[in-house]
Design an enzyme around this catalytic site. Structure first.
Site, PDB file in Angstrom:
ATOM      1  N   GLU A 107      -3.454 -42.489  16.261  1.00  0.00           N
ATOM      2  CA  GLU A 107      -2.885 -41.180  15.938  1.00  0.00           C
ATOM      3  C   GLU A 107      -3.942 -40.101  15.768  1.00  0.00           C
ATOM      4  OE1 GLU A 107      -0.530 -42.083  12.504  1.00  0.00           O
ATOM      5  OE2 GLU A 107       1.244 -42.584  13.698  1.00  0.00           O
TER       6      GLU A 107
ATOM      7  N   GLU B 264      -5.980 -65.248  12.260  1.00  0.00           N
ATOM      8  CA  GLU B 264      -6.551 -64.657  11.050  1.00  0.00           C
ATOM      9  C   GLU B 264      -7.478 -65.615  10.310  1.00  0.00           C
ATOM     10  OE1 GLU B 264      -3.606 -65.116   7.354  1.00  0.00           O
ATOM     11  OE2 GLU B 264      -2.755 -63.889   8.964  1.00  0.00           O
TER      12      GLU B 264
END
Length: 297
Positions: free
Chosen positions: A79, A110
């Site tokens: 963004e 992870e």
């Protein structure tokens, strides 16, 4: 047991609630996310103060996370270019499991501390960079591996976790705790823990952009008008900052390649767009400083 994993003492019969009560319980629990970020304001401010000089010197923002936390980091990174004309090559996101993990769960990724370190080394991160490490638990191996590699390379490390006293908070240069506590659906950190992370990331990156002269007053004057909606926004921002007519705003924007800051300085300073751009370049893109160099009409 981590706070985020601890079973909630409230709503123990959540599955038996009528729809209206169920929605009310889920929405009400989100209020704790705002409170958790508010409690971390001092550390958030420290992070901005430490990050801005590195970014001003050409450093990159590098977001690191797994699962929900990683996706929130990537969202913040993508963004920045349209919102603040931040160069996309200076807003990077590393997700456990790679880019495919944005769209599907990559189980086990992870748990790879070595991969986190390898991903940092592959960039490679350097001492000008700011690395944001995001993990609700604060114990995610991929994020810990990335953190340690980033520190070895001299980058500024800023950690966001929802549990106090956890490895990423303790080992980062600046550890920010968003202590949201147990979730209304126990262990589901995509709920208020994720909300708090989103608020904190928005706050951090927006504050950094303000300090980097991407905002004039409270106007988003470094927007990249890459579509019709954003072009209309550029027009409105120019008009709002200067009080000029739409025709003058449109003409000036077209003359300067739709750079809102240049248009504002040109109109308020009664300058040509080339001189307005030169003045901005000389003051690190600060509209206010550029205008202070010449009386405003």
């Amino acid at each position: 047991m981590l706070n985020t994993e601890r079973p909630s003492a409230q709503h123990r019969e959540l599955d038996r609630y009528a729809d209206e009560r169920l929605i009310a319980a889920l929405v009400d629990d989100q209020r704790h996310a705002v409170a958790a970020v508010a409690a971390a304001q001092t550390d958030l401010a420290r992070a901005v103060e430490a990050a801005v000089p590195r970014l001003r010197g050409g450093g990159r923002l590098v977001y690191v996370g797994a699962g929900t936390s990683g996706r929130l980091g990537l969202l913040d990174s993508v963004e920045l270019p349209p919102t603040f004309s931040w160069p996309p090559q200076r807003a990077l996101a590393l997700l456990a499991g790679g880019q495919r993990a944005m769209f599907e769960a990559i189980e086990g990724a992870e748990d790879r501390a070595d991969q986190g370190a390898l991903d940092i080394d592959r960039l490679p991160v350097n001492k000008q960079d700011v690395v944001l490490l995001i993990a609700a638990s604060g114990t995610t191996p991929y994020v810990i591996g990335a953190l340690r590699a980033a520190r070895r390379r001299g980058a500024l490390t800023i950690a966001l976790a929802n549990n106090p006293g956890t490895p990423i908070v303790m080992e980062a240069d600046i550890g920010i705790v968003l202590d949201t506590g147990s979730e209304v659906i126990s262990g589901s950190t995509r709920l208020k823990a994720g909300t708090a992370q989103k608020i904190a990331l928005n706050t951090l990156s927006s504050a950094m952009m303000v300090r980097l002269n991407k905002v004039f007053g409270n106007l988003m004057v470094d927007v990249n008008p890459s579509n019709a909606k954003l072009y209309r926004r550029a027009l409105d921002l120019t008009i709002g900052a200067t009080g000029c007519s739409e025709d003058l705003a449109r003409t000036t924007l077209e003359a300067c390649g739709c750079r809102v800051k240049v248009a504002i300085v040109a109109i308020l300073g009664d300058l040509g767009v080339a001189e307005a751009a030169t003045r901005l370049d000389g003051v690190d893109g600060s509209v206010r400083a550029a205008l202070n160099r010449r009386p405003i009409r």
